[in-house]
Design a protein around this motif. Structure first.
Motif, short mmCIF file in Angstrom:
data_model
loop_
_atom_site.label_atom_id
_atom_site.label_comp_id
_atom_site.label_asym_id
_atom_site.label_seq_id
_atom_site.Cartn_x
_atom_site.Cartn_y
_atom_site.Cartn_z
N GLY A 75 -28.21 13.05 -40.66
CA GLY A 75 -28.59 11.63 -40.65
C GLY A 75 -27.83 10.83 -41.69
N ARG A 76 -28.57 10.23 -42.60
CA ARG A 76 -27.95 9.35 -43.59
C ARG A 76 -27.32 10.11 -44.77
NH1 ARG A 76 -32.78 5.23 -43.97
NH2 ARG A 76 -33.82 6.80 -42.65
N ILE A 77 -27.27 11.43 -44.66
CA ILE A 77 -26.41 12.21 -45.57
C ILE A 77 -25.21 12.59 -44.72
CG2 ILE A 77 -26.21 14.26 -47.01
CD1 ILE A 77 -29.25 14.27 -47.30
N MET A 126 -24.69 9.79 -51.96
CA MET A 126 -23.59 10.41 -52.72
C MET A 126 -24.01 10.95 -54.07
SD MET A 126 -21.30 7.11 -53.74
CE MET A 126 -22.02 5.61 -54.43
N ARG A 127 -25.24 10.59 -54.54
CA ARG A 127 -25.62 11.04 -55.89
C ARG A 127 -27.12 11.29 -55.96
NH1 ARG A 127 -25.45 4.77 -56.71
NH2 ARG A 127 -26.38 4.77 -54.68
N ILE A 128 -27.49 12.10 -56.94
CA ILE A 128 -28.91 12.44 -57.11
C ILE A 128 -29.26 12.26 -58.58
CG2 ILE A 128 -30.64 14.27 -56.88
CD1 ILE A 128 -28.42 15.62 -54.98
N TRP A 180 -33.95 6.81 -51.11
CA TRP A 180 -33.42 7.99 -51.81
C TRP A 180 -33.73 9.24 -50.99
CZ3 TRP A 180 -30.30 7.51 -55.92
CH2 TRP A 180 -30.36 6.35 -56.69
N ILE A 181 -32.91 10.28 -51.16
CA ILE A 181 -33.19 11.59 -50.54
C ILE A 181 -34.56 12.07 -51.04
CG2 ILE A 181 -32.48 14.01 -50.50
CD1 ILE A 181 -29.59 13.06 -50.85
N GLU A 182 -34.81 11.83 -52.31
CA GLU A 182 -36.08 12.24 -52.93
C GLU A 182 -37.28 11.74 -52.11
OE1 GLU A 182 -36.40 14.24 -55.39
OE2 GLU A 182 -38.27 13.84 -56.45
N ILE A 187 -32.64 14.70 -43.46
CA ILE A 187 -33.22 15.56 -44.50
C ILE A 187 -34.74 15.64 -44.36
CG2 ILE A 187 -33.38 13.78 -46.32
CD1 ILE A 187 -32.19 17.33 -46.93
N ALA A 188 -35.40 14.55 -43.94
CA ALA A 188 -36.87 14.59 -43.81
C ALA A 188 -37.27 15.56 -42.70
CB ALA A 188 -37.42 13.20 -43.53
N GLY A 189 -36.58 15.51 -41.57
CA GLY A 189 -36.91 16.39 -40.44
C GLY A 189 -36.66 17.85 -40.81
N ILE A 215 -35.59 18.07 -32.44
CA ILE A 215 -34.70 17.42 -31.48
C ILE A 215 -34.02 16.24 -32.17
CG2 ILE A 215 -35.73 18.19 -29.33
CD1 ILE A 215 -37.42 15.84 -29.18
N GLU A 216 -32.71 16.21 -32.02
CA GLU A 216 -31.87 15.24 -32.73
C GLU A 216 -31.05 14.46 -31.71
OE1 GLU A 216 -31.06 14.02 -35.87
OE2 GLU A 216 -29.49 12.92 -34.80
N GLY A 217 -31.05 13.14 -31.84
CA GLY A 217 -30.35 12.31 -30.87
C GLY A 217 -28.84 12.35 -30.98
N SER A 218 -28.32 12.37 -32.20
CA SER A 218 -26.87 12.30 -32.38
C SER A 218 -26.28 13.69 -32.17
CB SER A 218 -26.53 11.78 -33.78
OG SER A 218 -26.79 12.78 -34.74
C1 LIG Z 1 -24.98 4.04 -47.59
C2 LIG Z 1 -26.12 4.85 -48.12
C3 LIG Z 1 -26.07 5.32 -49.42
C4 LIG Z 1 -27.11 6.10 -49.92
N1 LIG Z 1 -27.00 6.62 -51.17
C5 LIG Z 1 -27.94 7.49 -51.61
C6 LIG Z 1 -27.72 8.23 -52.80
O1 LIG Z 1 -26.69 8.11 -53.44
N2 LIG Z 1 -28.70 9.09 -53.19
C7 LIG Z 1 -29.84 9.30 -52.47
O2 LIG Z 1 -30.68 10.11 -52.88
N3 LIG Z 1 -30.05 8.62 -51.32
C8 LIG Z 1 -29.12 7.75 -50.87
N4 LIG Z 1 -29.28 7.12 -49.68
C9 LIG Z 1 -30.56 7.27 -48.96
C10 LIG Z 1 -30.68 8.62 -48.24
O3 LIG Z 1 -29.49 8.90 -47.58
C11 LIG Z 1 -31.83 8.50 -47.25
O4 LIG Z 1 -33.01 8.09 -47.93
C12 LIG Z 1 -32.16 9.83 -46.56
O5 LIG Z 1 -31.01 10.54 -46.18
C13 LIG Z 1 -33.00 9.49 -45.32
O6 LIG Z 1 -33.37 10.67 -44.67
P1 LIG Z 1 -34.37 10.62 -43.43
O7 LIG Z 1 -34.50 12.00 -42.94
O8 LIG Z 1 -35.58 9.86 -43.82
O9 LIG Z 1 -33.64 9.70 -42.34
P2 LIG Z 1 -32.28 9.97 -41.53
O10 LIG Z 1 -31.32 10.68 -42.39
O11 LIG Z 1 -31.88 8.67 -40.97
O12 LIG Z 1 -32.75 10.96 -40.37
C14 LIG Z 1 -33.27 10.50 -39.16
C15 LIG Z 1 -32.65 11.33 -38.03
O13 LIG Z 1 -33.21 10.90 -36.79
C16 LIG Z 1 -32.19 10.86 -35.82
N5 LIG Z 1 -32.59 9.93 -34.76
C17 LIG Z 1 -32.60 8.58 -34.79
N6 LIG Z 1 -33.02 8.07 -33.63
C18 LIG Z 1 -33.32 9.13 -32.84
C19 LIG Z 1 -33.82 9.24 -31.52
N7 LIG Z 1 -34.12 8.17 -30.77
N8 LIG Z 1 -33.99 10.49 -31.00
C20 LIG Z 1 -33.72 11.60 -31.74
N9 LIG Z 1 -33.23 11.54 -33.00
C21 LIG Z 1 -33.03 10.32 -33.55
C22 LIG Z 1 -30.99 10.38 -36.60
O14 LIG Z 1 -29.78 10.66 -35.93
C23 LIG Z 1 -31.15 11.13 -37.92
O15 LIG Z 1 -30.50 12.38 -37.90
C24 LIG Z 1 -28.25 6.36 -49.13
C25 LIG Z 1 -28.31 5.88 -47.82
C26 LIG Z 1 -27.24 5.15 -47.32
C27 LIG Z 1 -27.29 4.70 -45.89
#
Ligand SMILES: Cc1cc2nc3c(=O)[nH]c(=O)nc-3n(C[C@H](O)[C@H](O)[C@H](O)COP(=O)(O)OP(=O)(O)OC[C@H]3O[C@@H](n4cnc5c(N)ncnc54)[C@H](O)[C@@H]3O)c2cc1C
Length: 504
Positions: A55-57, A77-79, A466-468, A28-30, A47-50
């Motif tokens: 990601g974590r959504i 799962m919730r906001i 958090w997603i926030e 979500i951040a990217g 560019i995304e590795g997976s």
């Molecule tokens: C089990 C769990 C429950 C959660 N519950 C909640 C909730 O209920 N409500 C809420 O608001 N938040 C929740 N969160 C937190 C929320 O999901 C995260 O804060 C948010 O999604 C993080 O986003 P991000 O973009 O920072 O990181 P990520 O979503 O991790 O994005 C990083 C991206 O980088 C990619 N990447 C990694 N390494 C490489 C590489 N070497 N090369 C290229 N790409 C790469 C990954 O594949 C990924 O797509 C939860 C998290 C987890 C794990």
């Protein structure tokens, strides 16, 4: 306060002209970084590795991607409705009609929690919880309502904090806090169908002094307790992955999957990325890069041109693991047991059990989020192999829900161990134990750019885990890039200035 950026009129509107930006990571951040930069008139590629975005959504669909069957939220799962940035994007992306109430821990009076006498229904737990809570106190000369407050606060902390963390917090519900609460008439805060619980949210909101009297460690954890047990939390009806998918569909730049960044070299005016694409490894020279990958992954990459403080924070930022295990069940058997939703605190290895709404075709079954663990509890499950772990969860949970033992009840199991997952190596940054000033210093250091390399992701935000937080950090990074002047133009401007100075 971070606010979504204003639309630009097009590329010419971008400050200093359009920039070419490469974003690493399609979480979500990217995605938000890319979306906002494009709105400002810049050119972006991700560019995304997976092999997927989000990601974590991550929404696991038991009948396969796009299938009609039930799904489990293996990540977010919730906001909380107060997460205004997340709610802003939900509205902006046309997802408002998908917003539904998220029913949380103890929101259903028929849900369970453990006690020394075995599992109790939430509606009948008060006497036992109060007895157990009062037994541990040096003096029990408190009003019944005060003990009820302490008992439910303690039960909520126990359900949310990992076991090891709970022990310290339990002792923090001490004499000073209870003495203060004892002076308050708690009648208006009694809630639940039998009015035998205390509405902690309303109490803390109306009495800031009570919150201020909490020992620092407990005070810092309260936001999470209140967020996670709030009645104003929402979900997306068709799955949380709708949020990254809608965002991706609005981004014009290319989103390339299966491109793993394995090295980042920061130079004065460029950033070079080493990228593995299947069997090939290529290097890409970029003007600007936004890195959103978790530091747990970043610290395994080859990094050059970073200053020592930055390397230190990349290596030292603490993440906690989390594990989710979901059962695809033949039917929502818990409904016959009187549970219409929300979650039980199961304890043991299982910890939390959620009952997502069974809204689809009943013939396709229903999903039980059998176990949600974080921190050391997740590590304990992660030490087992998958089959052993799933069997243990089923065994422990069937004490509370014997229906799970019926032949054919569990059709499939999906599990995700975020601590072991290659692309995250952890669930989220946790800064629970820290003072506010230290938390902010750490956040700033996480977000601090290295020349043309910028950082975003939940770890760079004031709302980690958090997603926030991920969105907040993305908007901040887009702002920074918009205003960033590369060294070359700074030198050029400085030389122009000194020439005109000389001629003046
Ligand atoms: C089990 C769990 C429950 C959660 N519950 C909640 C909730 O209920 N409500 C809420 O608001 N938040 C929740 N969160 C937190 C929320 O999901 C995260 O804060 C948010 O999604 C993080 O986003 P991000 O973009 O920072 O990181 P990520 O979503 O991790 O994005 C990083 C991206 O980088 C990619 N990447 C990694 N390494 C490489 C590489 N070497 N090369 C290229 N790409 C790469 C990954 O594949 C990924 O797509 C939860 C998290 C987890 C794990």
């Amino acid at each position: 306060m971070t606010a979504p950026l204003q639309d630009s009129d097009g590329p010419d509107d971008a400050i200093g002209g359009p920039k070419q930006v490469t974003v690493i990571g399609a979480g979500i951040a990217g995605l938000v970084t890319a979306y906002e930069l494009e709105r400002l008139g810049h050119h972006v590629q991700i560019i995304e590795g997976s092999d997927d975005i989000g990601g974590r959504i991550h929404t696991h669909r038991f009948s396969g991607a796009g299938g009609p069957g039930p799904f489990a939220e293996m990540g977010a799962m919730r906001i909380p409705a107060g997460h205004r940035l997340t709610m802003h994007y939900i509205a902006e992306l046309g997802l408002q009609n998908q917003v539904r109430e998220f029913r949380t821990l103890f929101s259903d009076d028929a849900a369970y929690l453990p006690s020394s006498a075995g599992y109790l229904r939430v509606r009948e737990a008060h006497d036992t919880l109060v007895d157990e809570f009062a037994t541990g106190l040096p003096s029990a000369h408190y009003r019944q309502d005060t003990l009820l407050f302490g008992a439910w606060l303690d039960a909520s902390i126990r359900a949310i904090a990992p076991r090891q963390f709970y022990d310290g917090l339990h002792n923090d519900i001490g004499v000073e806090l209870l003495n203060l609460v004892d002076d308050i008439d708690l009648t208006p805060y009694r809630c639940g169908t039998a009015r035998n619980r205390i509405d902690l949210h309303a109490l803390f909101a109306d009495h800031p002094r009570v919150r201020a009297s909490c020992p620092p460690r407990l005070e810092r954890f309260l936001d999470d307790v209140l967020d996670e047990t709030s009645s104003s939390i929402v979900r997306l009806k068709d799955g949380m992955d709708e949020l990254p998918r809608r965002l991706a569909s609005r981004i014009r730049g290319k989103i390339s999957l299966g491109q793993e960044v394995t090295g980042i070299d920061v130079h004065d005016d460029t950033v070079t990325l080493t990228v593995r694409q299947g069997l090939r490894t290529v290097t890409r020279t970029c003007d600007y890069v936004v890195c959103t990958i978790p530091f747990t992954v970043l610290r395994t990459l080859r990094l050059t041109g970073f200053d020592q403080d930055k390397l230190d924070i990349v290596h030292e930022t603490k993440y906690w693991p989390a594990t989710k295990i979901a059962f695809h069940c033949r039917e929502p058997f818990w409904e016959k047991d009187g549970i219409s939703g929300g979650a039980s605190f199961t304890g043991g290895h299982v910890r939390q059990t959620y009952y997502p709404p069974a809204e689809g075709d009943p013939a396709l079954g229903a999903v039980l989020l059998a176990s949600y663990t974080i921190g050391p509890d997740a590590e304990a499950l992660a030490r087992m192999d998958e089959a052993e772990r799933d069997a243990l969860v089923a065994k422990e949970l069937s004490v509370m829900h014997p229906e799970l033992r019926r032949p054919g009840m569990v059709l499939a199991v999906a599990g995700r161990d975020w601590g072991a997952r290659r692309w995250s190596r952890g669930a989220a940054t946790v800064r629970w134990g820290q003072e506010a000033a230290l938390r902010e210093a750490e956040r700033r250091e996480c977000a601090r750019p290295q020349k043309g390399l910028f950082f975003a992701g939940e770890h760079c935000s004031s709302k980690p885990a958090w997603i926030e937080g991920a969105i907040e950090s993305a908007i901040d990074a887009a702002h920074e890039i918009e205003w960033y002047e590369p060294r070359a133009s700074r030198v050029f401007a400085a030389s122009r200035l000194s020439r005109s100075d000389r001629s003046a």
